[in-house]
Design an enzyme around this catalytic site. Structure first.
Site, mmCIF file in Angstrom:
data_model
loop_
_atom_site.group_PDB
_atom_site.id
_atom_site.type_symbol
_atom_site.label_atom_id
_atom_site.label_comp_id
_atom_site.label_asym_id
_atom_site.label_seq_id
_atom_site.Cartn_x
_atom_site.Cartn_y
_atom_site.Cartn_z
ATOM 1 N N TYR A 252 0.852 -1.198 0.000
ATOM 2 C CA TYR A 252 0.000 0.000 0.000
ATOM 3 C C TYR A 252 0.882 1.241 0.000
ATOM 4 O O TYR A 252 1.840 1.335 0.778
ATOM 5 C CB TYR A 252 -0.911 0.031 1.239
ATOM 6 C CG TYR A 252 -1.709 1.314 1.360
ATOM 7 C CD1 TYR A 252 -2.945 1.437 0.735
ATOM 8 C CD2 TYR A 252 -1.203 2.407 2.065
ATOM 9 C CE1 TYR A 252 -3.670 2.615 0.819
ATOM 10 C CE2 TYR A 252 -1.919 3.594 2.156
ATOM 11 C CZ TYR A 252 -3.158 3.691 1.520
ATOM 12 O OH TYR A 252 -3.857 4.870 1.589
ATOM 13 N N GLU B 167 -3.153 7.484 -4.350
ATOM 14 C CA GLU B 167 -3.116 6.191 -3.652
ATOM 15 C C GLU B 167 -2.956 5.040 -4.632
ATOM 16 O O GLU B 167 -3.605 5.010 -5.686
ATOM 17 C CB GLU B 167 -4.407 6.004 -2.854
ATOM 18 C CG GLU B 167 -4.491 4.687 -2.089
ATOM 19 C CD GLU B 167 -5.815 4.515 -1.375
ATOM 20 O OE1 GLU B 167 -5.922 4.977 -0.227
ATOM 21 O OE2 GLU B 167 -6.748 3.936 -1.967
#
Length: 382
Positions: A102, A190
């Site tokens: 992530y 992201e």
């Protein structure tokens, strides 16, 4: 402002961030054609909507033949995901994943600096990771006067990878992400997940971006991606009519003159156990036309069952506001309960004008908040 995954990937590619091969499709036939272009094998069909949780909702499916891809696209197109109707899908190549990570960049309000968040628990709901295993999330602060220097990119990369070749790849990606974040006035960039493939390369197989609405005038390419939902359409409409409006999803519609008073009004509603439906600051005006437009905005919200009007009469006189409200009510013609509190210049005269009308008149803010919540709760129980 939010953008779709395929739009975010377009920006990623522009800045040199490696992504999977993909094609945007609006029909099952287009999905099959995209599958052919990918060369067959396994492919992923993903719903394109402005919300998360697509996988859990059935909006992400694998297929390994033309028939399966057509079937998956047919299943996903038209489905509802958290109130959003899927009208397009992204058909992407299925890649051989070894590990998922992530990566995101946001603005940290506390330090007033960009902050990179990284985790070796990629591909999962990051909020769940933060809640259950916060130690798995690393944070790297970025000094905006320096930017993403080589040493900072390497520092971030070493938090995820132990192999030098992967660190070099990741550092290059992180520098590109930061440049994209700054140059496009993004509020979020992201990748979830950033994946390590079996051949040792890194790739972003999902992408998410949001942008600062106040900076859109600088970016025609970002503005072109704007696809407002119903709430955003209302906010845009309100702005054009001189209002400040934010939908909050509650039952009690608020109409107030002044941002501070609007915040206090919402606090009062919450204090008595109610849920404000919106923030609506109409400014200092008793113009009936403006009040009519504000009333229409509140009534158009299907969740609203009660309206609370809270007016402070400074330069704007309360008796003029009362006359404007009565005139507006004749135009709007609603039977929805309306609670009003007037205070300030000529407040007694204003309350007198509204006596015996459709309005429930309160003398104090406390009384108005209590009355609005009580009426709203009674309607919910019916």
């Amino acid at each position: 402002m939010k953008v779709h995954e395929y739009q975010a990937k377009g920006f990623f590619e522009e800045y040199g961030v490696p992504v999977d091969r993909h094609f945007l499709c609006r029909t099952p036939d287009e999905a099959v054609e995209a599958y052919r272009k990918l060369g067959g094998g396994k492919a992923v069909v993903k719903a394109q909507v402005h919300t998360g949780g697509r996988g859990k909702a059935g909006g992400v499916k694998l297929g390994s033949s033309e028939e399966e891809i057509r079937q998956r696209a047919s299943q996903i197109l038209g489905m509802q995901i958290k109130g959003y109707t899927v009208d397009r899908v992204l058909v992407s190549e299925a890649v051989d994943i070894v590990t998922e990570y992530y990566v995101s960049i946001i603005v940290d309000r506390k330090s007033k600096c960009p902050m990179m968040m990284l985790s070796r628990s990629g591909g999962m709901d990051i909020e769940q990771v933060a809640r259950e295993t916060p130690e798995k999330i690393r944070k790297v602060m970025i000094d905006p006067t320096i930017g993403m220097a080589d040493f900072k990119a390497n520092e971030a990369a070493w938090t995820l990878f132990d192999d030098k070749a992967q660190v070099r790849q990741a550092a290059k990606i992180f520098k590109a992400l930061y440049r994209l974040f700054v140059e496009k006035d993004a509020s979020l960039v992201e990748i979830n997940p950033l994946v390590l493939l079996s051949n040792g390369s890194l790739r972003a197989i999902d992408a998410k971006m949001t942008f600062d609405d106040n900076a859109l005038f600088r970016h025609d390419d970002v503005k072109a991606c704007f696809e407002p939902d119903d709430d955003e359409k209302k906010e845009h409409w309100a702005k054009e009519h001189g209002f400040s409006y934010v939908n909050l999803g509650g039952k009690i519609g608020c109409m107030v003159n002044g941002a501070g008073l609007a915040m206090a009004t919402m606090d009062m509603i919450k204090l008595y156990g109610g849920e404000p439906a919106n923030f609506l600051d109409i400014g200092g005006s008793s113009n009936p036309e403006k009040i009519v437009e504000a009333m229409k905005l509140l009534i158009s919200d299907k969740h609203v069952n009660t309206i609370l009007i809270n007016i402070f009469g400074g330069i704007t006189r309360c008796d003029d506001v009362a006359k404007g409200l009565l005139e507006a009510l004749r135009v709007v013609n609603t039977d929805m309960p309306i609670v009003i509190r007037l205070t300030g210049t000529n407040e007694s005269e204003g309350r007198e004008i509204l006596k015996g009308t459709h309005f429930n008149v309160a003398k104090t803010m406390d009384e108005a908040g209590h009355m609005a919540v009580e009426i709203s709760n009674k309607i919910k129980l019916q």
